[in-house]
Design an enzyme around this catalytic site. Structure first.
Site, PDB file in Angstrom:
ATOM      1  N   CYS A  62      43.791  38.227  42.373  1.00 25.89           N
ATOM      2  CA  CYS A  62      42.925  37.493  43.302  1.00 25.89           C
ATOM      3  C   CYS A  62      41.650  38.284  43.580  1.00 25.89           C
ATOM      4  O   CYS A  62      41.687  39.514  43.673  1.00 25.89           O
ATOM      5  CB  CYS A  62      43.667  37.222  44.602  1.00 25.89           C
TER       6      CYS A  62
ATOM      7  N   ASP B 194      48.819  38.622  53.093  1.00 24.19           N
ATOM      8  CA  ASP B 194      49.145  37.485  52.233  1.00 24.19           C
ATOM      9  C   ASP B 194      49.541  36.230  53.020  1.00 24.19           C
ATOM     10  O   ASP B 194      49.846  35.186  52.427  1.00 24.19           O
ATOM     11  CB  ASP B 194      50.266  37.856  51.240  1.00 24.19           C
TER      12      ASP B 194
ATOM     13  N   ARG C 178      38.450  46.070  45.050  1.00 25.19           N
ATOM     14  CA  ARG C 178      39.861  46.478  45.060  1.00 25.19           C
ATOM     15  C   ARG C 178      39.981  47.767  44.239  1.00 25.19           C
ATOM     16  O   ARG C 178      40.508  47.758  43.132  1.00 25.19           O
ATOM     17  CB  ARG C 178      40.775  45.364  44.517  1.00 25.19           C
TER      18      ARG C 178
ATOM     19  N   LYS D  55      57.847  37.882  44.141  1.00 18.35           N
ATOM     20  CA  LYS D  55      56.936  38.231  43.035  1.00 18.35           C
ATOM     21  C   LYS D  55      56.485  39.683  43.123  1.00 18.35           C
ATOM     22  O   LYS D  55      56.507  40.408  42.120  1.00 18.35           O
ATOM     23  CB  LYS D  55      55.714  37.305  43.064  1.00 18.35           C
ATOM     24  N   ASN D  56      56.072  40.103  44.307  1.00 18.23           N
ATOM     25  CA  ASN D  56      55.480  41.437  44.413  1.00 18.23           C
ATOM     26  C   ASN D  56      56.511  42.562  44.405  1.00 18.23           C
ATOM     27  O   ASN D  56      56.149  43.738  44.356  1.00 18.23           O
ATOM     28  CB  ASN D  56      54.571  41.529  45.650  1.00 18.23           C
TER      29      ASN D  56
ATOM     30  N   ARG E 111      50.825  31.039  39.911  1.00 18.20           N
ATOM     31  CA  ARG E 111      51.047  32.460  39.656  1.00 18.20           C
ATOM     32  C   ARG E 111      52.124  33.020  40.571  1.00 18.20           C
ATOM     33  O   ARG E 111      52.742  34.043  40.246  1.00 18.20           O
ATOM     34  CB  ARG E 111      49.750  33.251  39.892  1.00 18.20           C
TER      35      ARG E 111
END
Ligand code: EPU
Length: 422
Positions: free
Chosen positions: A117, A306, A122, A22-23, A398
Site C-alpha cells: 500500500c 490498519d 515507508r 495475512k500479516n 490482497r
C-alpha cells in the site's frame, strides 16, 4: 477491471468466521526458507498476497503443495540462495522478509524493493541497521536491496528507533541462526510477531520475549520442519465488527482471539456500540446513535493503523465532530476523497482527520485506493442507500479472504463483476 456492486442500507444478521492472519502468514511463509526443511502451514488465508508469497518461494526452489484449503506443505530444502524473483517483490510489502530469511540461512540475500500500500514514505532503515549490527553489509539501489555477510552473523543488541513490525521480523529471522545472543530493544509487540516467534521456536529456535518490547534470540545451529497453524486475523475481524455497527446490525464474529481486538472493541464501546466477548468470538450490536470520539492509531496494543479507514466510516456516521489521528503511517488519508464522494464530511490536516458526522452516506462510484481503504469503502457502501460501485478491488483481494461470500452469508447485497481480462 473487476468491480464490486453493493446495494446498501440493509441490516446484516448472523455470523462471520475469520480466517488466518495475512500479516502473520507472510513472515511465516518466508521463515520456512530460513528453516530449510518440510513445514506444513495451516490456516493460511487464501488471498492474493499469500499466493504471491508462495509463488515467490516456489520460484526460489521451494516445493509448495496445497493439501487442503488453507493448508500447504512447503519443502524449502532445495531453495537456491539469491533467486528471489525481483518482479514479484514490488507487488507486496512482505516480500522483504526474504532478506532476513536468506541472510539467516545462507549469509546473503537480494530482492527488489518492496511494494504494498502507498502510505507515503515507508523506509527500511531499521531493517538495514539490524542486518549491519549482526555483521552483514547492505547495499541499496533505486530498485533493489542486497545484503551479505563475509563471516557468520554474530548476536548483538539492536535498539529500534521505531517499533517497526517489518524490521522486528527481519532481524528476528536473521538472528535465529546467528552465533550468540541478539537482543532487539523497542521491538514491535504485534500478535504476528508472537506468531512468528512461536513458529520458529516450534522449529527449534530459541526466541523469548516476543510480545514485549525486548526480544531475545539465542542463535541455534539447526532448525527443523513441523506443522503450524496461523492465528486468526484481527484486522479482518475488526473490519466486520465495524461493518456491524455502521449498518445498525448485530453480527457475531467467530474464530477470533478477543484479546487481540481490545483496542477496536474499546473504541466501539466508546462510540456507543455493544460488544460481548466469548472465548473465541465477539458479538457486536448497534444500540442507537453513534457518539463522536477521538481516535489515535498506534503500535500494538494501541489502536491499529490498519483499522484507520474502517473506523473513519463509523465516525462519519456519528453525531458531532470526531478527530482521527494517524501516528504510524506517513500518509494514510487518501481514501477520504473517496468517502467524500459518498457524502462524508472530512477535512485532513497533516496527520489529523476532522470528521463531521452526517445522518447518512449515499451511493457513488468509488475506488479502493489501498487494501484497508477498500474495506472501508465496502463498509460505507453497506451502510449507504443505493448501489455503490467500487473499482480497483484487487487491493481488497490482497488481504480479505472470501469477503463477498462472507458478507452475502449475513444478508448483504454484494456482487463482484469480473472485467474482461482479454
Ligand atoms: N519505518 C521506518 N523505518 C523502518 C521501518 C518502518 O521509518 O525501517 C516506519 C514506516 O515508514 C511506517 C512505520 O514505521 O511509517 C511502520 O512500519 P512497520 O515496519 O511497522 O510496518 P510494515 O512492516 O511496513 C506492516 C504491515 C502493514 C501494517 C504495518 C503496521 C505487513 C506485510 N504489513 O507493515 O499492513 O499497516 O505493519 O502495523 O505485515 C495491511 O495489512 O493493510 C498493512 C498495510
Amino acid at each position: 477491471m473487476d468491480k464490486l456492486y453493493i446495494s446498501g442500507g440493509k441490516p446484516l444478521i448472523g455470523s462471520i468466521n475469520i480466517g488466518g492472519m495475512k500479516n502473520a502468514a507472510l513472515p511465516i511463509i518466508f521463515a520456512t526458507v530460513l528453516v530449510g526443511d518440510v513445514c506444513v502451514l495451516e490456516n493460511l488465508p487464501e488471498v492474493s498476497d499469500i499466493n504471491t508469497a508462495l509463488e515467490m518461494i516456489s520460484r526460489m526452489g521451494a516445493k509448495v503443495e496445497r493439501l487442503d484449503r488453507g493448508t500447504y506443505r512447503i519443502d524449502t530444502r532445495e531453495v537456491r540462495c539469491g533467486s528471489a524473483p525481483l518482479d514479484l517483490a514490488g507487488s507486496m510489502r512482505g516480500s522483504y522478509y526474504v532478506l532476513g530469511a536468506e541472510l539467516g540461512r545462507f549469509g546473503r540475500s537480494a530482492t527488489g524493493l518492496p511494494g504494498g500500500c502507498n502510505f507515503g514514505k515507508r523506509p527500511i532503515d531499521q531493517h538495514i541497521k539490524g542486518f549491519e549490527a549482526l555483521g552483514a553489509k547492505v547495499i541499496c539501489s533505486d530498485d533493489a536491496v542486497s545484503c551479505f555477510a563475509e563471516r557468520p552473523l554474530t548476536g548483538t543488541s539492536v535498539y529500534l528507533d521505531i517499533a517497526s513490525v517489518g524490521a522486528t521480523v527481519n532481524i528476528m529471522m536473521a538472528a535465529t541462526k546467528a552465533q550468540g545472543m541478539t537482543v532487539i530493544d523497542n521491538a514491535a509487540r504485534e500478535p504476528h510477531i508472537v506468531d512468528l516467534a512461536n513458529f520458529l521456536n516450534s522449529c527449534g529456535a530459541n526466541i523469548s520475549g516476543a510480545g514485549t518490547e525486548v526480544i531475545k534470540i539465542r542463535g541455534v545451529s539447526e532448525l527443523h520442519g513441523g506443522t503450524y497453524a496461523i492465528i486468526p486475523d484481527m484486522i479482518e475481524a475488526g473490519t466486520y465488527m465495524i461493518a456491524a455497527a455502521a449498518t445498525k446490525s448485530k453480527l457475531t464474529i467467530t474464530n477470533v482471539i478477543p484479546r487481540h481486538l481490545e483496542a477496536t472493541t474499546a473504541k466501539l464501546i466508546e462510540v456507543g456500540v455493544k460488544v460481548e466477548e466469548g472465548d473465541d468470538y465477539v458479538t457486536v450490536s448497534y444500540e442507537g446513535e453513534l457518539k463522536k470520539a477521538r481516535v489515535k492509531t498506534d503500535f500494538y496494543p494501541g489502536f491499529p493503523t490498519d483499522m484507520n479507514p474502517q473506523f473513519c466510516v463509523l465516525l462519519c456516521l456519528a453525531d458531532g465532530e470526531s478527530v482521527l489521528t494517524e501516528s504510524v503511517m506517513d500518509n494514510r488519508f487518501k481514501y477520504t476523497d473517496e468517502l467524500a464522494r459518498m457524502g462524508a464530511k472530512i477535512s485532513v490536516h497533516g496527520r489529523d482527520a476532522v470528521v463531521t458526522g452526517v445522518t447518512e452516506l449515499h451511493s457513488a462510484n468509488v475506488r479502493a485506493v489501498d487494501l484497508r481503504a477498500g474495506a472501508a469503502m465496502v463498509i460505507a457502501a453497506l451502510a449507504a442507500k443505493g448501489t455503490t460501485v467500487i473499482d480497483d478491488i484487487y487491493h481488497i483481494e490482497r488481504g480479505y479472504e472470501d469477503m463477498v461470500e462472507k458478507l452475502r452469508g449475513v444478508g448483504a447485497d454484494i456482487r463482484i463483476v469480473r472485467g474482461d481480462r482479454g
